[in-house]
Design an enzyme around this catalytic site. Structure first.
Site, PDB file in Angstrom:
ATOM      1  N   GLU A  14       0.840  -1.202   0.000  1.00  0.00           N
ATOM      2  CA  GLU A  14       0.000   0.000   0.000  1.00  0.00           C
ATOM      3  C   GLU A  14       0.867   1.241   0.000  1.00  0.00           C
ATOM      4  O   GLU A  14       0.548   2.240  -0.661  1.00  0.00           O
ATOM      5  CB  GLU A  14      -0.931  -0.007   1.213  1.00  0.00           C
ATOM      6  CG  GLU A  14      -1.946   1.118   1.254  1.00  0.00           C
ATOM      7  CD  GLU A  14      -1.478   2.383   1.973  1.00  0.00           C
ATOM      8  OE1 GLU A  14      -2.245   3.357   2.033  1.00  0.00           O
ATOM      9  OE2 GLU A  14      -0.333   2.393   2.483  1.00  0.00           O
ATOM     10  N   GLU A  15       1.961   1.179   0.738  1.00  0.00           N
ATOM     11  CA  GLU A  15       2.824   2.358   0.873  1.00  0.00           C
ATOM     12  C   GLU A  15       3.507   2.732  -0.436  1.00  0.00           C
ATOM     13  O   GLU A  15       4.039   3.829  -0.566  1.00  0.00           O
ATOM     14  CB  GLU A  15       3.886   2.113   1.957  1.00  0.00           C
ATOM     15  CG  GLU A  15       3.329   1.883   3.357  1.00  0.00           C
ATOM     16  CD  GLU A  15       2.703   3.123   3.969  1.00  0.00           C
ATOM     17  OE1 GLU A  15       2.655   4.168   3.300  1.00  0.00           O
ATOM     18  OE2 GLU A  15       2.270   3.049   5.142  1.00  0.00           O
ATOM     19  N   ASP A  19      -7.121   2.264   8.322  1.00  0.00           N
ATOM     20  CA  ASP A  19      -5.724   2.657   8.111  1.00  0.00           C
ATOM     21  C   ASP A  19      -5.386   3.751   9.115  1.00  0.00           C
ATOM     22  O   ASP A  19      -5.908   4.865   9.034  1.00  0.00           O
ATOM     23  CB  ASP A  19      -5.557   3.164   6.671  1.00  0.00           C
ATOM     24  CG  ASP A  19      -4.099   3.353   6.276  1.00  0.00           C
ATOM     25  OD1 ASP A  19      -3.223   3.248   7.154  1.00  0.00           O
ATOM     26  OD2 ASP A  19      -3.853   3.607   5.085  1.00  0.00           O
TER      27      ASP A  19
END
Length: 443
Positions: A175-176, A204
């Site tokens: 995701e990052e 998140d």
């Protein structure tokens, strides 16, 4: 949570934010309508033990410490995190699946876990990204969401829950690096598989040390489920804007799946009004350790983590229970394409309603299908026959995804039902193009 992507400028590899917002109008919320409140007979969700959630965080911290200090994509700490979560779920009776993908020359992993039973044609998902940045253990971002979703899933097993809808949980990789894992998952679903997902809930950063209580406003039923829970605690909420489009819910939203979620803030500064509302320190970031080596188990606010973990369970129990279907209403539709000029004047498409008595409903459904190469440029309004405008969507320079495909709910009870209703769309920034494909009103 990944860093935001600023707006691009043509012909050069630099980016800049998009232009000004159009004139405001009364708000409406996206509601792709498959997820609706459960009946009052639905079983109450259990309290999620904070100690259990923190035990998972301790484990993530230990995994990072044994694997170079992080749990980032392509690093051994990430795979060890996947293995830990999977083992917990396997032991609890879930059917788990690990999906591999490749990004930047290294292997990444998504993990999904299905609870037996429930209508697979109405699947409720809850998920979180499991990877950290390379600079630290990523305990708030996003061990907090991953641990809370894991413990909520284990609570389902402990309760031997038998919801009407099917339950699936997900943990996403990379995701990052740009929502890579969740996008890979969604893109590899067939159209039928996508249509079966009634809603996706994303978590998140839910334990920020100087927390706010933010709720996604993408789907009104999911939004109200969370708002109602916090209202019952006497905790005020605000609409989440800092991470809009920056976490894994965007991958689902981009293909028309209803989404919602919770967030406690990242690098933005808490205002004085927010500190008065929630406590904490004004003038300080919600998370001073965002994307830093100090994002450890010491970087968690227990109260925020506890409240949000319980809210996750509440949403899962509520949204997966009961008969949530509704009979279809009368549909009025316009399928004629209307070009939306780049950075130009607003255009309209008209649907004429006739043969009805009285006023429009308090929950008028407005289905929108707009094809556009940068939907953040678009401002979308519903204009009633008397000229009253209802804001469906505002522009957002950071929302770089394609297309606006959603259903919005508008309180149109003050409007006469019959007459010419218009969808008004304006592109308020340069360099991207599109058109109204179709839109409809459901009474």
């Amino acid at each position: 949570m990944k860093l935001s992507v600023p707006r691009r400028v043509p012909a050069v590899a630099v980016f800049a934010l998009a232009g000004l917002l159009a004139t405001a109008a009364p708000a409406a919320s996206a509601d792709p309508a498959d997820v609706r409140p459960a009946p009052v007979s639905a079983l109450a969700a259990p309290d999620i033990p904070l100690a259990n959630v923190k035990a998972h965080l301790d484990r993530f911290q230990s995994i990072a410490g044994s694997n170079g200090g992080n749990r980032a994509h392509g690093r051994p700490g990430y795979k060890a995190s996947i293995d830990y979560v999977k083992a917990q779920l396997d032991a609890a009776g879930f059917t788990t699946s690990v999906q591999q993908f490749t990004y930047n020359g290294t292997t990444g992993y998504n993990l999904t876990a299905d609870w037996p039973g429930g209508d697979v044609n109405q699947t409720v998902m809850a998920g979180a990204h499991l990877d950290s940045v390379s600079s630290g253990a990523g305990i708030n971002d996003n061990g907090s969401g991953s641990a809370a979703v894991l413990e909520a899933a284990l609570a389902v097993s402990r309760a031997q829950l038998q919801p009407t809808k099917h339950l699936r949980f997900g943990w996403w990789g990379a995701e990052e690096l740009g929502l890579v894992g969740s996008r890979y998952y969604v893109n590899n679903l067939s159209g039928t598989e996508r249509s079966r997902i009634a809603g996706y809930l994303n978590f998140d950063m839910i334990g920020s040390p100087n927390p706010g209580y933010f709720v996604y406003d993408d789907d009104p039923v999911i939004e109200q489920t969370f708002k109602g829970y916090f209202a019952g605690l006497g905790v005020p909420t605000e609409i989440e804007t800092e991470g809009d489009g920056r976490s894994d819910h965007a991958s689902f939203k981009n293909v028309g799946i209803p989404v919602g979620g919770l967030f406690t803030g990242a690098s933005r500064t808490k205002t004085s009004a927010q500190a008065q509302k929630w406590g904490g320190t004004a003038g300080q970031a919600f998370d001073r350790c965002y994307h830093s080596s100090c994002d450890t188990t010491a970087n968690i606010n227990d109260t925020a983590l506890d409240r949000n973990s319980d809210a996750i369970a509440h949403a899962i129990w509520t949204l997966s229970a009961g008969d949530t279907t509704e009979p279809p209403g009368d549909v009025y539709e316009n399928t004629t394409d209307v070009a939306v000029p780049d950075a130009g004047a607003a255009v309209t498409s008209t649907v004429t309603v006739s043969g009805r008595s009285g006023n429009a409903p308090a929950a008028l459904k407005v289905g929108v299908d707009i094809k556009h190469t940068w939907r953040g440029d678009l401002v979308v309004d519903l204009v009633a026959p008397d000229g009253t405008a209802y804001r469906l969507k505002s522009s957002s320079g950071s929302d770089s995804a394609d297309n606006v495909i959603a259903t919005y709910t508008v309180d149109a009870s003050a409007e006469t039902a019959n007459g010419a209703w218009k969808l008004r769309v304006q592109d308020v920034a340069r360099y991207d193009t599109g058109y109204i494909d179709s839109w409809k009103l459901t009474f």
